[in-house]
Design a protein around this motif. Structure first.
Motif, PDB file in Angstrom:
ATOM      1  N   GLU A   1       0.892  -1.245   0.049  1.00 30.74           N
ATOM      2  CA  GLU A   1      -0.060   0.136  -0.047  1.00 30.74           C
ATOM      3  C   GLU A   1       0.896   1.269  -0.131  1.00 30.74           C
ATOM      4  O   GLU A   1       0.289   2.281   0.458  1.00 30.74           O
ATOM      5  N   MET A   2       1.988   1.213  -0.514  1.00 32.56           N
ATOM      6  CA  MET A   2       2.792   2.359  -0.583  1.00 32.56           C
ATOM      7  C   MET A   2       2.463   3.431  -1.556  1.00 32.56           C
ATOM      8  O   MET A   2       2.644   4.529  -1.298  1.00 32.56           O
ATOM      9  N   SER A   3       1.824   3.195  -2.439  1.00 34.52           N
ATOM     10  CA  SER A   3       1.579   4.001  -3.542  1.00 34.52           C
ATOM     11  C   SER A   3       0.518   5.118  -2.984  1.00 34.52           C
ATOM     12  O   SER A   3       0.618   6.307  -3.333  1.00 34.52           O
ATOM     13  N   TYR A   4      -0.140   4.970  -1.977  1.00 36.66           N
ATOM     14  CA  TYR A   4      -0.965   5.615  -1.382  1.00 36.66           C
ATOM     15  C   TYR A   4      -0.158   7.036  -0.801  1.00 36.66           C
ATOM     16  O   TYR A   4      -0.602   8.311  -0.734  1.00 36.66           O
ATOM     17  N   MET A   5       0.873   6.543  -0.167  1.00 35.33           N
ATOM     18  CA  MET A   5       1.827   7.847   0.230  1.00 35.33           C
ATOM     19  C   MET A   5       1.880   8.878  -0.495  1.00 35.33           C
ATOM     20  O   MET A   5       2.364   9.948  -0.229  1.00 35.33           O
ATOM     21  N   PHE A   6       2.307   8.539  -2.003  1.00 31.20           N
ATOM     22  CA  PHE A   6       2.550   9.379  -3.024  1.00 31.20           C
ATOM     23  C   PHE A   6       1.343   9.996  -3.606  1.00 31.20           C
ATOM     24  O   PHE A   6       1.307  11.335  -3.791  1.00 31.20           O
TER      25      PHE A   6
ATOM     26  N   THR B   1       2.671  -2.230  -3.847  1.00 33.17           N
ATOM     27  CA  THR B   1       1.216  -2.550  -4.115  1.00 33.17           C
ATOM     28  C   THR B   1       0.489  -1.070  -3.816  1.00 33.17           C
ATOM     29  O   THR B   1       0.860   0.040  -3.140  1.00 33.17           O
ATOM     30  N   GLY B   2      -0.786  -0.876  -4.472  1.00 29.23           N
ATOM     31  CA  GLY B   2      -1.636  -0.029  -4.497  1.00 29.23           C
ATOM     32  C   GLY B   2      -2.317   0.384  -5.598  1.00 29.23           C
ATOM     33  O   GLY B   2      -2.053   0.047  -6.781  1.00 29.23           O
ATOM     34  N   ARG B   3      -3.448   1.064  -5.594  1.00 34.66           N
ATOM     35  CA  ARG B   3      -4.270   1.385  -6.674  1.00 34.66           C
ATOM     36  C   ARG B   3      -3.621   2.095  -7.765  1.00 34.66           C
ATOM     37  O   ARG B   3      -3.678   1.778  -9.036  1.00 34.66           O
ATOM     38  N   THR B   4      -3.099   3.292  -7.412  1.00 35.32           N
ATOM     39  CA  THR B   4      -2.223   4.065  -8.406  1.00 35.32           C
ATOM     40  C   THR B   4      -0.747   4.138  -8.176  1.00 35.32           C
ATOM     41  O   THR B   4      -0.560   3.960  -7.131  1.00 35.32           O
ATOM     42  N   MET B   5       0.125   4.400  -9.005  1.00 33.59           N
ATOM     43  CA  MET B   5       1.322   4.446  -9.000  1.00 33.59           C
ATOM     44  C   MET B   5       1.921   5.675  -9.566  1.00 33.59           C
ATOM     45  O   MET B   5       1.383   6.074 -10.499  1.00 33.59           O
ATOM     46  N   ALA B   6       2.961   6.160  -8.777  1.00 36.44           N
ATOM     47  CA  ALA B   6       3.442   7.447  -9.084  1.00 36.44           C
ATOM     48  C   ALA B   6       4.276   7.351 -10.392  1.00 36.44           C
ATOM     49  O   ALA B   6       4.946   6.465 -10.626  1.00 36.44           O
ATOM     50  N   THR B   7       4.125   8.134 -11.552  1.00 39.75           N
ATOM     51  CA  THR B   7       4.808   8.169 -12.747  1.00 39.75           C
ATOM     52  C   THR B   7       6.431   7.813 -12.638  1.00 39.75           C
ATOM     53  O   THR B   7       6.776   6.848 -13.349  1.00 39.75           O
ATOM     54  N   PRO B   8       7.237   8.540 -11.526  1.00 37.19           N
ATOM     55  CA  PRO B   8       8.548   8.084 -11.510  1.00 37.19           C
ATOM     56  C   PRO B   8       8.617   6.554 -11.191  1.00 37.19           C
ATOM     57  O   PRO B   8       9.953   5.926 -11.664  1.00 37.19           O
ATOM     58  N   LEU B   9       7.989   6.005 -10.259  1.00 38.43           N
ATOM     59  CA  LEU B   9       7.871   4.641 -10.068  1.00 38.43           C
ATOM     60  C   LEU B   9       7.943   3.541 -11.338  1.00 38.43           C
ATOM     61  O   LEU B   9       8.477   2.922 -11.634  1.00 38.43           O
ATOM     62  N   GLN B  10       6.901   4.274 -12.223  1.00 38.76           N
ATOM     63  CA  GLN B  10       6.325   3.274 -13.286  1.00 38.76           C
ATOM     64  C   GLN B  10       7.512   3.306 -14.296  1.00 38.76           C
ATOM     65  O   GLN B  10       7.648   2.563 -15.042  1.00 38.76           O
TER      66      GLN B  10
END
Length: 197
Positions: free
Chosen positions: A129-134, A160-169
């Motif tokens: 659930e880290m993606s929510y932090m961004f 994991t998480g619903r959305t992903m920050a672009t820099p991670l992708q």
């Protein structure tokens, strides 16, 4: 389909797979992003982690949100000698209602995660659930990207998480999207142990 047609089709498929296998010569850890609105992102991450544990590899989990209830996966894995499990969150953001506290929890979780990403003893790290932090602006993705780039070469990471920050992708090796076509909860079925937690 005749036996000859099936054999011919399977031989062509084998040739394609063999060619791909022969080109995959790089040996290193990968960054996997599991995103989307569907159910099963964390479950997929823990299933992959179970494979790693099965091979005797040292693993760690940092849960950035799920902190108010002992989940089934935590109860199952918590005593495994090759696994460190860190429950860092205070619950879902709509439950905590305290942005400052959520940011402090995110920063504390990131401090733990950063230390693990610098430790070559770990083969697999799940940042659940880290993606929510961004998404909510609790963490800046850039320091996370830099830490991921500098991690030990063999280390695998799943976020994991619903959305992903672009820099991670942009630096991810594998991105899987879990789609939501139907969910029992929206149909009025209460969340239950062993399914949702």
């Amino acid at each position: 389909m005749s036996d000859a047609s099936h054999l011919n089709r399977m031989q062509r498929k084998k040739d394609v797979v063999d060619e791909r296998i022969s080109r995959a010569t790089e040996e290193r850890g990968v960054l996997i992003l599991l995103k989307g609105n569907g159910k099963g992102k964390s479950s997929s991450a823990f299933g992959t982690m179970a494979r790693s544990l099965g091979h005797g590899q040292q693993c760690a989990v940092i849960q950035f949100i799920k902190g108010r209830r002992e989940t089934g996966e935590y109860l199952f894995f918590r005593d495994h000698p090759k696994l460190d499990w860190h429950i860092m969150g205070h619950g879902f953001t709509w439950e905590t209602q305290n942005r400052e506290r959520d940011i402090e929890a995110a920063e504390a979780a990131w401090a733990v995660a950063k230390g693990l990403l610098e430790n070559p003893a770990y083969h697999m790290i799940v940042l659940d659930e880290m993606s929510y932090m961004f998404k909510y602006g609790y963490l800046d993705p850039e320091p996370v990207v830099e830490a991921l780039k500098r991690r030990p070469t063999h280390q695998n990471v799943i976020i994991t998480g619903r959305t992903m920050a672009t820099p991670l992708q942009e630096i991810a090796d594998t991105i899987s999207v879990v789609q939501d076509e139907r969910h029992a909860f929206r149909g009025g079925v209460k969340a239950q142990a062993g399914i949702e937690y």
